[in-house]
Design an enzyme around this catalytic site. Structure first.
Site, PDB file in Angstrom:
ATOM      1  N   ASP A  69      42.201  28.615  54.898  1.00 42.57           N
ATOM      2  CA  ASP A  69      43.581  28.202  55.169  1.00 42.57           C
ATOM      3  C   ASP A  69      44.028  28.636  56.553  1.00 42.57           C
ATOM      4  OD1 ASP A  69      43.609  30.939  54.450  1.00 42.57           O
ATOM      5  OD2 ASP A  69      44.408  30.511  52.474  1.00 42.57           O
ATOM      6  N   ASN A 138      49.368  37.590  42.918  1.00 44.33           N
ATOM      7  CA  ASN A 138      50.063  36.716  41.958  1.00 44.33           C
ATOM      8  C   ASN A 138      49.102  35.707  41.325  1.00 44.33           C
ATOM      9  OD1 ASN A 138      49.615  35.058  44.145  1.00 44.33           O
ATOM     10  ND2 ASN A 138      51.720  34.329  44.340  1.00 44.33           N
ATOM     11  N   HIS A 140      46.899  33.817  42.995  1.00 45.57           N
ATOM     12  CA  HIS A 140      46.504  32.683  43.834  1.00 45.57           C
ATOM     13  C   HIS A 140      45.104  32.894  44.412  1.00 45.57           C
ATOM     14  CE1 HIS A 140      48.481  34.586  47.690  1.00 45.57           C
ATOM     15  NE2 HIS A 140      47.186  34.775  47.737  1.00 45.57           N
ATOM     16  N   GLU A 145      49.179  28.588  45.296  1.00 43.78           N
ATOM     17  CA  GLU A 145      50.120  29.476  44.631  1.00 43.78           C
ATOM     18  C   GLU A 145      50.268  29.084  43.154  1.00 43.78           C
ATOM     19  OE1 GLU A 145      51.025  32.096  46.145  1.00 43.78           O
ATOM     20  OE2 GLU A 145      52.319  31.767  47.879  1.00 43.78           O
TER      21      GLU A 145
END
Length: 260
Positions: A69, A138, A140, A145
């Site tokens: 990314d 979290n 991801h 996400e």
């Protein structure tokens, strides 16, 4: 049913050393490999060791590198752009050809078009042979996400408030307002097409997401849970990250005495 493979280490440094050795051996075995890398805190020791191995003779001349990314709108020369992080933490210390360092262009005037181009570029190189990937707090992976469809290809991701606050806590950006709110990221479906992966989860803060990733249902709420179905992923965990797991459910290789 095939059990997921866990390689279990005493602590994060030992785990990172094993991962570095795994990548180094892979490069020696396949000197024209297409490798995938990630940014963040987890890979830093692994990258430092890969630089050391390169100085000791491991050649990266034939290696092609993709990143998972890149932030949208962050200048390339900003120290927290993913290109800058990768150059500073890995690539400046290995003899990879500059033209073989491939990341999405976060400054593209048309990010959606750039995402599509990046997806096609990965495919044009034959896909990723071996990918380093780490677990987000979290759940991801890359910047997929919670709530991201498991069918996504490379796309524009909106970063959660949680993710942006972590960037501030890690002192990567001075304030929430200055954090990027979007990134170009490879999608879950893109990741599931990678040939081999090392998923790294280290530290107590990763214990709950690790349990959800490996023992919970496969759900878009925890995008990394999709890896339960990947045909060739090794989950590299230290004891702290693995502490909530029922290890009897997995194919566990105990490397707590690994010396590197």
């Amino acid at each position: 049913m095939k059990k997921n493979k866990i390689y279990l280490f005493k602590d994060a440094d030992i785990a990172s050393t094993w991962v570095a050795n795994y990548f180094n051996d892979y490069i020696k075995k396949k000197p024209n490999a297409v490798l995938g890398f990630a940014t963040g805190v987890s890979p830093l020791l692994t990258y430092k060791l890969l630089q050391k191995f390169s100085k000791n003779g491991t050649s990266w001349e034939g290696i092609t590198s993709f990143n998972l990314d890149e932030f949208i709108g962050v200048p390339i020369d900003h120290p927290e752009s993913f290109r800058s992080q990768m150059m500073n933490n890995l690539f400046k210390g290995v003899n990879i050809k500059p033209e073989n360092i491939l990341l999405p262009d976060g400054l593209s005037e048309n990010p959606e078009e750039e995402a599509n181009k990046y997806e096609k570029l990965i495919k044009s190189k034959g896909g990723i042979d071996l990918q380093y990937i780490s677990l987000g707090a979290n759940g991801h992976m890359a910047y997929n996400e919670p709530g991201t469809s498991l069918k996504t290809l490379t796309h524009i991701a909106t970063l959660e408030d949680f993710t942006r606050k972590v960037l501030v806590e890690q002192k990567k950006f001075p304030s929430y307002e200055e954090t990027p709110d979007r990134a170009i990221t490879v999608g879950v479906k893109t990741i599931m097409n990678f040939k081999e992966m090392i998923m790294v989860a280290l530290g107590e803060s990763k214990a709950i997401p690790t349990q959800k990733m490996l023992e919970g249902p496969i759900t878009s709420d925890i995008p990394s849970s999709a890896l339960q179905k990947h045909k060739n992923t090794i989950f590299v965990l230290d004891e702290a990250a693995a502490k909530l797991l029922d290890l009897s459910k997995f194919e566990v290789t105990d490397l707590k005495d690994y010396k590197g």
